[in-house]
Design a protein around this motif. Structure first.
Motif, short mmCIF file in Angstrom:
data_model
loop_
_atom_site.label_atom_id
_atom_site.label_comp_id
_atom_site.label_asym_id
_atom_site.label_seq_id
_atom_site.Cartn_x
_atom_site.Cartn_y
_atom_site.Cartn_z
N LYS A 155 0.80 -1.22 0.00
CA LYS A 155 0.00 0.00 0.00
C LYS A 155 0.84 1.28 0.00
CE LYS A 155 -3.69 2.47 2.28
NZ LYS A 155 -4.25 2.83 0.97
N LEU A 156 1.67 1.47 1.03
CA LEU A 156 2.40 2.73 1.16
C LEU A 156 3.36 2.94 -0.01
CD1 LEU A 156 3.17 2.66 4.99
CD2 LEU A 156 1.46 4.03 3.80
N LEU A 157 4.04 1.89 -0.44
CA LEU A 157 5.00 2.00 -1.53
C LEU A 157 4.30 2.21 -2.87
CD1 LEU A 157 8.18 -0.13 -1.90
CD2 LEU A 157 6.71 0.22 -3.87
N MET A 158 3.31 1.38 -3.16
CA MET A 158 2.66 1.44 -4.47
C MET A 158 1.80 2.67 -4.65
SD MET A 158 1.73 -2.55 -5.25
CE MET A 158 1.17 -2.12 -6.89
N ASP A 159 1.23 3.19 -3.57
CA ASP A 159 0.43 4.42 -3.67
C ASP A 159 1.26 5.60 -4.16
OD1 ASP A 159 -1.83 3.14 -2.91
OD2 ASP A 159 -1.90 3.95 -0.88
N ARG A 160 2.58 5.47 -4.07
CA ARG A 160 3.46 6.55 -4.50
C ARG A 160 4.13 6.27 -5.86
NH1 ARG A 160 2.05 6.51 0.34
NH2 ARG A 160 2.06 8.44 1.57
N LEU A 161 3.76 5.15 -6.48
CA LEU A 161 4.38 4.78 -7.75
C LEU A 161 3.37 4.45 -8.86
CD1 LEU A 161 7.26 2.44 -6.47
CD2 LEU A 161 7.37 4.89 -6.95
N LEU A 162 2.14 4.14 -8.52
CA LEU A 162 1.17 3.67 -9.50
C LEU A 162 0.88 4.70 -10.59
CD1 LEU A 162 -1.36 1.70 -7.27
CD2 LEU A 162 -0.08 0.79 -9.21
N GLY A 163 1.03 5.97 -10.29
CA GLY A 163 0.78 6.99 -11.29
C GLY A 163 1.71 6.91 -12.48
N TYR A 164 2.86 6.27 -12.31
CA TYR A 164 3.84 6.13 -13.39
C TYR A 164 3.72 4.79 -14.11
CZ TYR A 164 5.83 10.08 -10.87
OH TYR A 164 6.02 11.28 -10.25
N GLY A 165 2.65 4.07 -13.82
CA GLY A 165 2.39 2.81 -14.51
C GLY A 165 2.32 1.65 -13.54
N ILE A 186 -1.82 -4.71 -17.78
CA ILE A 186 -1.02 -3.74 -17.02
C ILE A 186 -1.29 -2.35 -17.58
CG2 ILE A 186 1.29 -3.08 -16.29
CD1 ILE A 186 0.40 -5.78 -15.21
N GLU A 187 -1.87 -1.50 -16.77
CA GLU A 187 -2.20 -0.14 -17.20
C GLU A 187 -0.96 0.75 -17.20
OE1 GLU A 187 -5.09 0.60 -18.42
OE2 GLU A 187 -5.87 -1.40 -17.96
N PRO A 188 -0.86 1.68 -18.17
CA PRO A 188 0.35 2.52 -18.28
C PRO A 188 0.45 3.62 -17.23
CG PRO A 188 -1.25 3.15 -19.93
CD PRO A 188 -1.81 1.93 -19.27
#
Length: 353
Positions: A179-189, A316-318
């Protein structure tokens, strides 16, 4: 003249787009770097806190003259877990809050069918990764972390194992690495976020025997979180996985090896029934171990079949701000924070080799 003006305008627009792309690339690289720095802090604070707690426990042992053995199986598990869960994790949560969120997970509804399929695949990945890890560990020149981990679990009580391995570890690790890690990276794909979540989770284990299966299930659970947005799903998967490998397998191994023969309960029941109850437990445990192994192999085969059946549904969404092709490795990995994190983890691999 008109054509010349159009060329100048197109050139300016191209330059502007290129500048915007460079600026976005810098922000992306900075974001990954900050996430890596927090992850490195999590590992370093855990290590330092463990040293401090173990040193303090040694001092208390010295003062008490060894009356209470704080370095027994349960004691070592306690001394190792407390610094991570109650010191390093709160520090890391506070630090990662300083990094702005970037994107958000989807909210796809998953039924019991998908949940069960994912669980089967998780167990299958666990077996395959464990076998691969054991193969790599076979080349190790000396006994290392894996045997120490097994010895630690074998010498710890069931309730201690359930508390720290089955309950606390999944909650802390899923909240941080998913959660904490991916919430800060998902915007880039979703791709970079899922891959880094799994890779960082695998590297955090610090040894080859656990790296392969941790990386595999980390990627799978990261995909689940990216699609559902429910970290509760991945926590449940993690708890079941650790219960199978850290509680059931260990307790059955104890029973099959005769570790319960000296138990007051086993001896008392044996006297009441006038039979060797320890031998009965060993026989039943050996039988159940066979069933456990068959179950694991079935999950491995079933996981492969399910992955083949679901392969076309895996998308996998971009992301809102996708990373430019040709710059992905540089953006995601070649930054100060991630390099520091991987150096910290690699040092653990070297220490445990």
């Amino acid at each position: 003249l008109v054509g010349s003006e159009m060329c100048i305008r197109d050139s300016r627009m191209a330059m502007q787009l290129e500048e915007e792309a460079r600026a976005l690339g810098k922000r992306q690289r900075k974001q990954f770097s900050h996430v890596g720095l927090v992850a490195a802090a999590f590992m370093i604070v855990t290590f330092l806190a463990q040293i401090a707690v173990i040193s303090f426990a040694g001092f208390i042992n010295y003062l008490l003259g060894g009356i209470i053995d704080l370095f027994s199986g349960p004691g070592i598990l306690l001394l190792s877990a407390i610094p991570m869960y109650f010191v390093a994790f709160p520090v890391s949560v506070a630090l990662i809050q300083l990094i702005p969120r970037c994107g958000r997970a989807q909210s796809q509804p998953w039924g019991i069918g998908k949940f069960a399929a994912c669980l089967v695949i998780s167990v299958g990945i666990g077996l395959a990764g464990n076998l691969l890890g054991q193969f790599v560990e076979w080349f190790k020149p000396s006994v290392g972390d894996d045997s120490q981990l097994n010895e630690l679990l074998m010498n710890s009580g069931l309730w201690m194992t359930v508390l720290f391995t089955v309950l606390m570890a999944p909650v802390v690790e899923e909240l941080f690495f998913r959660k904490l890690l991916m919430d800060r990276l998902l915007g880039y794909g979703e791709g970079p976020a899922i891959l880094m979540s799994g890779l960082m989770f695998g590297m955090a284990h610090g040894n080859f025997s656990q790296f392969f299966y941790a990386f595999g299930i980390g990627v799978l659970w990261a995909y689940v979180y990216a699609k559902t947005g429910k970290v509760g799903y991945t926590i449940a998967f993690h708890m079941i996985f650790n219960f199978l490998g850290g509680a059931i397998a260990v307790e059955l191994t104890k029973g099959a090896s005769g570790a319960f023969e000296n138990s007051w309960f086993v001896q008392g029941v044996g006297r009441m029934l006038s039979l060797d109850f320890g031998a009965v437990i060993a026989a039943v445990s050996g039988f159940l171990m066979t069933g456990y192994f068959v179950f694991m192999v079935a999950c491995l085969v079933g996981g492969i079949v399910l992955l083949i059946l679901y392969r076309r549904k895996i998308q996998i969404e971009p992301g809102t701000w996708p990373i430019r092709k040709g710059a992905r490795f540089k953006t995601v990995v070649l930054n100060v924070g991630m390099i520091l994190y991987f150096l910290v983890c690699i040092s653990l691999f070297v220490m445990n080799w």
